[in-house]
Design a protein around this motif. Structure first.
Motif, PDB file in Angstrom:
ATOM      1  N   ILE A   1      44.356  40.295  35.858  1.00  0.00           N
ATOM      2  CA  ILE A   1      44.288  41.262  34.762  1.00  0.00           C
ATOM      3  C   ILE A   1      45.684  41.591  34.226  1.00  0.00           C
TER       4      ILE A   1
ATOM      5  N   ARG B   1      33.438  43.984  38.736  1.00  0.00           N
ATOM      6  CA  ARG B   1      33.599  43.608  40.144  1.00  0.00           C
ATOM      7  C   ARG B   1      33.688  44.842  41.033  1.00  0.00           C
TER       8      ARG B   1
ATOM      9  N   LEU C   1      41.037  38.922  41.267  1.00  0.00           N
ATOM     10  CA  LEU C   1      40.911  39.222  39.842  1.00  0.00           C
ATOM     11  C   LEU C   1      42.270  39.092  39.178  1.00  0.00           C
TER      12      LEU C   1
ATOM     13  N   SER D   1      43.795  43.419  29.532  1.00  0.00           N
ATOM     14  CA  SER D   1      43.184  42.082  29.580  1.00  0.00           C
ATOM     15  C   SER D   1      42.294  41.955  30.813  1.00  0.00           C
ATOM     16  N   ASN D   2      41.093  41.435  30.623  1.00  0.00           N
ATOM     17  CA  ASN D   2      40.113  41.191  31.706  1.00  0.00           C
ATOM     18  C   ASN D   2      39.702  42.468  32.431  1.00  0.00           C
TER      19      ASN D   2
ATOM     20  N   GLU E   1      37.227  44.442  31.736  1.00  0.00           N
ATOM     21  CA  GLU E   1      35.775  44.535  31.888  1.00  0.00           C
ATOM     22  C   GLU E   1      35.315  43.772  33.131  1.00  0.00           C
ATOM     23  N   ASP E   2      35.925  42.608  33.373  1.00  0.00           N
ATOM     24  CA  ASP E   2      35.614  41.846  34.596  1.00  0.00           C
ATOM     25  C   ASP E   2      36.012  42.654  35.831  1.00  0.00           C
ATOM     26  N   PHE E   3      37.172  43.311  35.734  1.00  0.00           N
ATOM     27  CA  PHE E   3      37.655  44.144  36.835  1.00  0.00           C
ATOM     28  C   PHE E   3      36.663  45.273  37.129  1.00  0.00           C
TER      29      PHE E   3
ATOM     30  N   ASN F   1      47.924  41.575  38.831  1.00  0.00           N
ATOM     31  CA  ASN F   1      48.239  42.271  37.586  1.00  0.00           C
ATOM     32  C   ASN F   1      49.411  41.606  36.857  1.00  0.00           C
TER      33      ASN F   1
ATOM     34  N   LYS G   1      45.281  29.694  40.675  1.00  0.00           N
ATOM     35  CA  LYS G   1      43.900  30.047  41.029  1.00  0.00           C
ATOM     36  C   LYS G   1      43.239  28.991  41.915  1.00  0.00           C
TER      37      LYS G   1
END
Length: 406
Positions: free
Chosen positions: A362, A376, A360, A368-369, A371-373, A318, A348
């Motif tokens: 975020i 998953r 992840l 931010s990000n 939706e990816d979180f 985060n 990364k």
């Protein structure tokens, strides 16, 4: 450094040691954290004292010369509190109090004080009170120093010993009462957890002040208390969350910290039951913190202590919005390039790459990000759900999961 904004803050000095097990860099990190703890408790650290030694002095934690420096500074600057970075023994606390003649706290006592301030529910207050009593019991003798019982001898026998023993018995009885009360509440909470049906349980875990409550608010659209202070959350909060029509339970738990007092781990074991019973852990990490790798290690250690270290886990890095790599000039040939100079992309490709899909990145506060979180988490929860309820998935692919748990 923490800026002083409130003239009502209590002035304090911080004291730590540099040993073979705790070098200068690590000692500074711990004192930085101790300063934040002091600020959270309502204090303001005006000076730090450190001393290099093989091991802390068994009588006064630091040497006599350094202790005299501390005493003079306290006297000249009207300081009311001395805070030590490690837990003091009853004898050390007693000896230091006589020399400094001010309030003497250690890291454990300070954390207990913060927990006492933050406890909102009856359950949390009972847990904190139990931890305080267990911390107090071996230190009761120091509260009777006006009787000079430690000298013994002629004229020093009599009611003093009786008073100490009476107080010890009172505290022991109090501990027994609090443990019985917690046991009763535990049974009630166990029934509540049982009544939640077969819904998948997901728990947010992590170091204190990494943004777990903020993430909880964003994902569950609730208003869990969140603040930029240590231990803003003590009571476990559980919310029903629905992602793509799939419901699950999300719990926000108390944050961990390095050198977490044993008394707190023991008394808050019931609160940590939400972690033990979770099907999936979301290990939230403040990647903008310079010591985040150490934080991960501390959290994993405590998860191991509560037998939750082998649970399915997604690492959630985060505060990517706050991450800033330390700059390194191109023509600087003297400075060694280390992890503090890494960009997020470079991070990364380190050990994080081995975590794969379970890492992840975020920003909960900036969303931010997210939706990816959510995608998953949805995939993981769905896999657990399919394993638990294969009939619903194979025969009824369009099953409305909202009916689950009702």
């Amino acid at each position: 450094m923490i800026e002083k904004k409130d003239i009502a803050l209590e002035k304090a000095v911080l004291i730590g040691v540099i040993t073979k097990d705790q070098d200068e860099v690590k000692s500074k990190e711990y004192l930085d954290e101790l300063e934040f703890l002091t600020f959270t408790a309502g204090g303001y650290a005006i000076k730090r004292f450190t001393q290099k030694m093989d091991m802390p002095n068994p009588k006064t934690f630091i040497g006599t010369g350094k202790m005299e420096d501390v005493r003079q500074f306290i006297e000249e600057n009207d300081v009311g509190t001395a805070i030590f970075d490690d837990e003091l023994s009853a004898a050390q606390e007693r000896n230091i109090s006589k020399i400094l003649n001010v309030k003497v706290l250690d890291r454990t006592n300070l954390i207990l004080d913060i927990f006492a301030q933050r406890a909102q529910t009856s359950y949390a207050r009972t847990q904190v009170e139990l931890a305080q009593c267990e911390y107090l019991l071996p230190r009761l003798r120091g509260m009777w120093t006006h009787l000079e019982r430690q000298k013994g001898g002629i004229g020093m026998r009599g009611p003093g010993e009786t008073e100490i023993e009476t107080d010890r018995r009172i505290v022991r009885d109090k501990i027994a009462l609090l443990k019985a009360r917690i046991k009763t509440i535990d049974k009630q909470m166990a029934v509540q957890r049982g009544n939640r049906g077969k819904m998948v349980r997901v728990a947010l875990v992590g170091y204190t002040n990494v943004g777990k409550s903020t993430l909880m608010n964003v994902v569950s659209k609730s208003e869990v208390f969140a603040e930029n202070k240590l231990f803003a959350t003590l009571d476990t909060t559980v919310r029903k969350v629905v992602i793509q029509n799939l419901p699950f339970l999300l719990s926000d738990t108390v944050g961990f910290i390095r050198k977490l007092p044993t008394q707190l781990v023991d008394s808050f074991k019931s609160t940590l039951d939400e972690v033990r019973e979770a099907d999936l852990l979301l290990h939230v990490v403040d990647i903008s913190h310079p010591n985040f790798e150490e934080h991960i290690e501390s959290v994993n250690k405590i998860l191991g202590e509560i037998k939750s270290g082998d649970k399915p886990t997604i690492m959630v890095f985060n505060k990517i919005d706050a991450y800033v790599a330390e700059p390194l000039e191109k023509d600087d040939l003297e400075t060694e390039r280390t992890a503090k100079h890494y960009s997020l992309e470079e991070w990364k490709s380190t050990w994080m790459s081995k975590v794969g899909n379970n890492a992840l990145f975020i920003s909960a506060i900036n969303k931010s990000n997210l939706e990816d979180f959510k995608k998953r988490v949805y995939d993981e929860v769905r896999d657990i759900h399919v394993t638990r309820f294969p009939y619903n998935h194979f025969l009824y692919p369009d099953y409305n999961y909202e009916d689950m748990g009702k």
